[in-house]
Design a protein around this motif. Structure first.
Motif, PDB file in Angstrom:
ATOM      1  N   ASP A   1      27.522   9.063   1.503  1.00 44.78           N
ATOM      2  CA  ASP A   1      26.729   7.840   1.639  1.00 44.78           C
ATOM      3  C   ASP A   1      27.509   6.741   2.366  1.00 44.78           C
ATOM      4  OD1 ASP A   1      24.439   8.794   0.366  1.00 44.78           O
ATOM      5  OD2 ASP A   1      25.253   8.343  -1.621  1.00 44.78           O
ATOM      6  N   ALA A   2      28.667   7.061   2.929  1.00 45.84           N
ATOM      7  CA  ALA A   2      29.507   6.046   3.550  1.00 45.84           C
ATOM      8  C   ALA A   2      28.874   5.455   4.796  1.00 45.84           C
ATOM      9  CB  ALA A   2      30.880   6.631   3.893  1.00 45.84           C
ATOM     10  N   SER A   3      28.055   6.245   5.494  1.00 45.25           N
ATOM     11  CA  SER A   3      27.418   5.762   6.722  1.00 45.25           C
ATOM     12  C   SER A   3      25.950   5.427   6.521  1.00 45.25           C
ATOM     13  CB  SER A   3      27.553   6.812   7.828  1.00 45.25           C
ATOM     14  OG  SER A   3      26.911   8.018   7.448  1.00 45.25           O
ATOM     15  N   LEU A   4      25.525   5.325   5.264  1.00 43.01           N
ATOM     16  CA  LEU A   4      24.123   5.007   4.981  1.00 43.01           C
ATOM     17  C   LEU A   4      23.934   3.498   5.008  1.00 43.01           C
ATOM     18  CD1 LEU A   4      21.316   6.118   4.207  1.00 43.01           C
ATOM     19  CD2 LEU A   4      21.969   5.808   1.811  1.00 43.01           C
ATOM     20  N   PHE A   5      23.551   2.981   6.152  1.00 45.61           N
ATOM     21  CA  PHE A   5      23.261   1.559   6.270  1.00 45.61           C
ATOM     22  C   PHE A   5      21.789   1.302   5.991  1.00 45.61           C
ATOM     23  CE2 PHE A   5      27.039   2.186   8.878  1.00 45.61           C
ATOM     24  CZ  PHE A   5      27.858   1.172   8.393  1.00 45.61           C
ATOM     25  N   TYR A   6      21.452   0.030   5.797  1.00 45.51           N
ATOM     26  CA  TYR A   6      20.085  -0.305   5.379  1.00 45.51           C
ATOM     27  C   TYR A   6      19.066   0.111   6.424  1.00 45.51           C
ATOM     28  CZ  TYR A   6      16.496  -2.944   2.903  1.00 45.51           C
ATOM     29  OH  TYR A   6      15.367  -3.291   2.201  1.00 45.51           O
ATOM     30  N   ALA A   7      19.333  -0.166   7.689  1.00 46.70           N
ATOM     31  CA  ALA A   7      18.385   0.197   8.746  1.00 46.70           C
ATOM     32  C   ALA A   7      18.266   1.713   8.894  1.00 46.70           C
ATOM     33  CB  ALA A   7      18.806  -0.432  10.069  1.00 46.70           C
ATOM     34  N   ILE A   8      19.360   2.446   8.627  1.00 48.11           N
ATOM     35  CA  ILE A   8      19.314   3.901   8.677  1.00 48.11           C
ATOM     36  C   ILE A   8      18.392   4.436   7.585  1.00 48.11           C
ATOM     37  CG2 ILE A   8      20.683   5.999   8.330  1.00 48.11           C
ATOM     38  CD1 ILE A   8      21.253   4.813  10.992  1.00 48.11           C
ATOM     39  N   TYR A   9      18.535   3.910   6.394  1.00 51.45           N
ATOM     40  CA  TYR A   9      17.690   4.361   5.282  1.00 51.45           C
ATOM     41  C   TYR A   9      16.232   3.966   5.505  1.00 51.45           C
ATOM     42  CZ  TYR A   9      16.438   5.501   0.459  1.00 51.45           C
ATOM     43  OH  TYR A   9      15.858   6.055  -0.653  1.00 51.45           O
ATOM     44  N   LEU A  10      16.022   2.798   6.094  1.00 55.03           N
ATOM     45  CA  LEU A  10      14.658   2.380   6.424  1.00 55.03           C
ATOM     46  C   LEU A  10      14.031   3.343   7.437  1.00 55.03           C
ATOM     47  CD1 LEU A  10      13.616  -1.300   7.098  1.00 55.03           C
ATOM     48  CD2 LEU A  10      12.606   0.555   8.385  1.00 55.03           C
ATOM     49  N   PHE A  11      14.797   3.694   8.466  1.00 52.88           N
ATOM     50  CA  PHE A  11      14.318   4.649   9.465  1.00 52.88           C
ATOM     51  C   PHE A  11      14.008   5.996   8.819  1.00 52.88           C
ATOM     52  CE2 PHE A  11      15.286   8.159  12.337  1.00 52.88           C
ATOM     53  CZ  PHE A  11      14.491   7.869  13.428  1.00 52.88           C
TER      54      PHE A  11
ATOM     55  N   SER B   1       0.842  -1.192   0.000  1.00 48.91           N
ATOM     56  CA  SER B   1       0.000   0.000   0.000  1.00 48.91           C
ATOM     57  C   SER B   1       0.877   1.241   0.000  1.00 48.91           C
ATOM     58  CB  SER B   1      -0.915   0.025   1.233  1.00 48.91           C
ATOM     59  OG  SER B   1      -1.655  -1.172   1.356  1.00 48.91           O
ATOM     60  N   ARG B   2       0.259   2.345  -0.392  1.00 45.90           N
ATOM     61  CA  ARG B   2       0.908   3.648  -0.247  1.00 45.90           C
ATOM     62  C   ARG B   2       0.293   4.298   0.986  1.00 45.90           C
ATOM     63  NH1 ARG B   2       3.964   6.093  -3.720  1.00 45.90           N
ATOM     64  NH2 ARG B   2       3.210   4.763  -5.407  1.00 45.90           N
ATOM     65  N   TYR B   3       1.056   4.260   2.065  1.00 52.28           N
ATOM     66  CA  TYR B   3       0.531   4.695   3.355  1.00 52.28           C
ATOM     67  C   TYR B   3       1.301   5.907   3.842  1.00 52.28           C
ATOM     68  CZ  TYR B   3      -0.735   4.534   8.311  1.00 52.28           C
ATOM     69  OH  TYR B   3      -1.177   4.863   9.573  1.00 52.28           O
ATOM     70  N   GLN B   4       0.586   6.999   4.060  1.00 51.69           N
ATOM     71  CA  GLN B   4       1.172   8.223   4.583  1.00 51.69           C
ATOM     72  C   GLN B   4       0.575   8.492   5.961  1.00 51.69           C
ATOM     73  OE1 GLN B   4       3.570  10.147   3.387  1.00 51.69           O
ATOM     74  NE2 GLN B   4       3.838   9.087   1.421  1.00 51.69           N
TER      75      GLN B   4
ATOM     76  N   ALA C   1       8.852   1.760   3.384  1.00 54.17           N
ATOM     77  CA  ALA C   1       9.674   1.285   4.495  1.00 54.17           C
ATOM     78  C   ALA C   1       9.314  -0.149   4.882  1.00 54.17           C
ATOM     79  CB  ALA C   1       9.510   2.215   5.693  1.00 54.17           C
ATOM     80  N   ALA C   2       8.021  -0.484   4.852  1.00 57.11           N
ATOM     81  CA  ALA C   2       7.612  -1.848   5.166  1.00 57.11           C
ATOM     82  C   ALA C   2       8.146  -2.832   4.127  1.00 57.11           C
ATOM     83  CB  ALA C   2       6.089  -1.926   5.247  1.00 57.11           C
TER      84      ALA C   2
ATOM     85  N   GLN D   1      13.123   6.625   5.704  1.00 60.54           N
ATOM     86  CA  GLN D   1      11.902   6.538   4.898  1.00 60.54           C
ATOM     87  C   GLN D   1      10.651   6.486   5.762  1.00 60.54           C
ATOM     88  OE1 GLN D   1      11.395   6.577   1.484  1.00 60.54           O
ATOM     89  NE2 GLN D   1      13.544   7.206   1.381  1.00 60.54           N
ATOM     90  N   ALA D   2      10.737   5.812   6.906  1.00 62.09           N
ATOM     91  CA  ALA D   2       9.539   5.634   7.734  1.00 62.09           C
ATOM     92  C   ALA D   2       9.254   6.848   8.601  1.00 62.09           C
ATOM     93  CB  ALA D   2       9.704   4.381   8.605  1.00 62.09           C
ATOM     94  N   PHE D   3      10.259   7.400   9.275  1.00 58.78           N
ATOM     95  CA  PHE D   3      10.005   8.387  10.322  1.00 58.78           C
ATOM     96  C   PHE D   3      10.490   9.795   9.988  1.00 58.78           C
ATOM     97  CE2 PHE D   3      10.347   4.222  12.417  1.00 58.78           C
ATOM     98  CZ  PHE D   3       9.080   4.150  12.974  1.00 58.78           C
ATOM     99  N   ARG D   4      11.071   9.956   8.794  1.00 59.92           N
ATOM    100  CA  ARG D   4      11.390  11.306   8.333  1.00 59.92           C
ATOM    101  C   ARG D   4      10.638  11.642   7.057  1.00 59.92           C
ATOM    102  NH1 ARG D   4      17.896  11.226   9.714  1.00 59.92           N
ATOM    103  NH2 ARG D   4      17.680  11.799  11.924  1.00 59.92           N
ATOM    104  N   GLN D   5      10.549  10.673   6.149  1.00 60.43           N
ATOM    105  CA  GLN D   5       9.764  10.874   4.926  1.00 60.43           C
ATOM    106  C   GLN D   5       8.320  10.397   5.086  1.00 60.43           C
ATOM    107  OE1 GLN D   5      11.312  12.502   2.512  1.00 60.43           O
ATOM    108  NE2 GLN D   5      13.278  12.407   3.609  1.00 60.43           N
ATOM    109  N   PHE D   6       8.048   9.653   6.142  1.00 55.62           N
ATOM    110  CA  PHE D   6       6.711   9.110   6.438  1.00 55.62           C
ATOM    111  C   PHE D   6       6.163   8.267   5.293  1.00 55.62           C
ATOM    112  CE2 PHE D   6       6.937  13.118   8.906  1.00 55.62           C
ATOM    113  CZ  PHE D   6       6.949  12.552  10.165  1.00 55.62           C
TER     114      PHE D   6
END
Length: 332
Positions: free
Chosen positions: A276-286, A71-74, A298-299, A288-293
């Motif tokens: 992008d050296a410190s861009l880990f997968y969980a960081i990018y997931l966070f 889904s596209r969930y905002q 993110a799911a 997308q979920a809690f900054r880009q909503f």
């Protein structure tokens, strides 16, 4: 005229030669007594908080995240519109997904072996200590109890490029230290150093395994003329191989979920980070979920990570079981 009855374990006529199977009658199931039923009910009541918590906060959350991944969930609109596989297709179109996965894999390949070696070395030292072993165990375990925020604050000072204690120590012996927190080539090694600070949990598991190795095996190896190195590789390593396999598996799973160290060192502020050296997968997931909503995307990221960890764990179990020695297998 006498008749004979077939034994309960007689083979069936249709069984092929060389593959005879025995047939045994199952013993009738004894019904539980009233006291046994009461005891079982009491046990379920005691673990019911965990069962409810698992069903609601773990299994329920996993099912819900799987649903919204399609889904596209905002969060702002609080509406979810089905989009089919669009979120999963976007995973392969987003270049930062590949960067985040590559950084995470690089970190896992670097951190897991170093933590295994360091933890095993400390465990060997503690296992050989005759006096003050309990004090040293406590000292070595104290960093594990330090909050992550406090540890990050300490390492921000230690890894400072110009005034940090690590670079000052290197300068004292004529080595120019790198810019740990600014140079992209040294960002991930700096995070690995912070990870090794909490190696005590792995060390304790190795120490318990070492203390369970039978002493008579070392004595027999010594009588055969084996030196310290030979005893380590031929006695210690095989006997603690289940602990090694367990630690490698657990540390690999944890490495693919690396978040705290990188977030506290580089991503506490929005938009922070060293390229992008410190861009880990969980960081990018966070992000997308809690900054880009963008919770749907993110799911989908979370489920992709779940599949990756599952595949890697299955491969490790398939390969690792060939090299792991279980003492109970010799008893059979």
């Amino acid at each position: 005229m006498s008749t004979t009855t077939a034994a309960p374990d007689a083979t069936r006529p249709g069984d092929p030669p060389g593959d005879r199977r025995t047939r045994r009658k199952r013993a009738p199931r004894t019904p539980l007594t009233k006291s046994q039923r009461r005891e079982a009910l009491t046990g379920y009541l005691f673990i019911s908080p965990w069962i409810v918590g698992f069903l609601v906060f773990t299994l329920g959350a996993m099912v819900y995240s799987l649903v919204i991944s399609f889904s596209r969930y905002q969060l702002a609109t609080d509406t979810a519109r089905p989009v089919g596989l669009a979120n999963y297709e976007a995973l392969f179109e987003d270049p930062k997904i590949g960067i985040a996965l590559a950084n995470t894999l690089y970190y896992a390949v670097l951190a897991v072996p170093l933590e295994i070696v360091l933890a095993l070395g400390l465990a060997l030292l503690l296992n050989s200590a005759r006096r003050g072993a309990g004090i040293f165990r406590t000292i070595f375990y104290l960093p594990k109890m330090t909050p992550a925020v406090a540890t990050a604050s300490v390492f921000l000072l230690l890894l400072n490029g110009s005034q940090g204690a690590i670079n000052r120590g290197l300068a004292a012996i004529g080595i120019q230290g790198p810019q740990w927190l600014l140079d992209p080539a040294w960002v991930k090694p700096s995070i690995v150093l912070m990870t090794l600070w909490g190696v005590a949990g792995t060390m304790v598991i190795f120490l318990a395994a070492l203390q369970n190795v039978p002493k008579d095996l070392y004595e027999a190896a010594s009588l055969d003329g084996a030196g310290a190195g030979r005893r380590f590789w031929n006695v210690t390593v095989p006997m603690i191989s289940p602990a090694i396999f367990f630690n490698v598996l657990v540390l690999t799973i944890a490495a693919f979920q690396i978040f705290d160290q990188a977030f506290l060192l580089f991503h506490r502020q929005t938009g922070a980070g060293t390229s992008d050296a410190s861009l880990f997968y969980a960081i990018y997931l966070f992000d997308q979920a809690f900054r880009q909503f963008n919770f749907g995307f993110a799911a989908a990221m979370a489920w992709l990570l779940f599949v990756i960890i599952l595949v890697i764990s299955l491969i490790q179990m398939r390969v690792g079981n060939r090299f792991v020695y279980y003492e109970s297998e010799d008893a059979r």
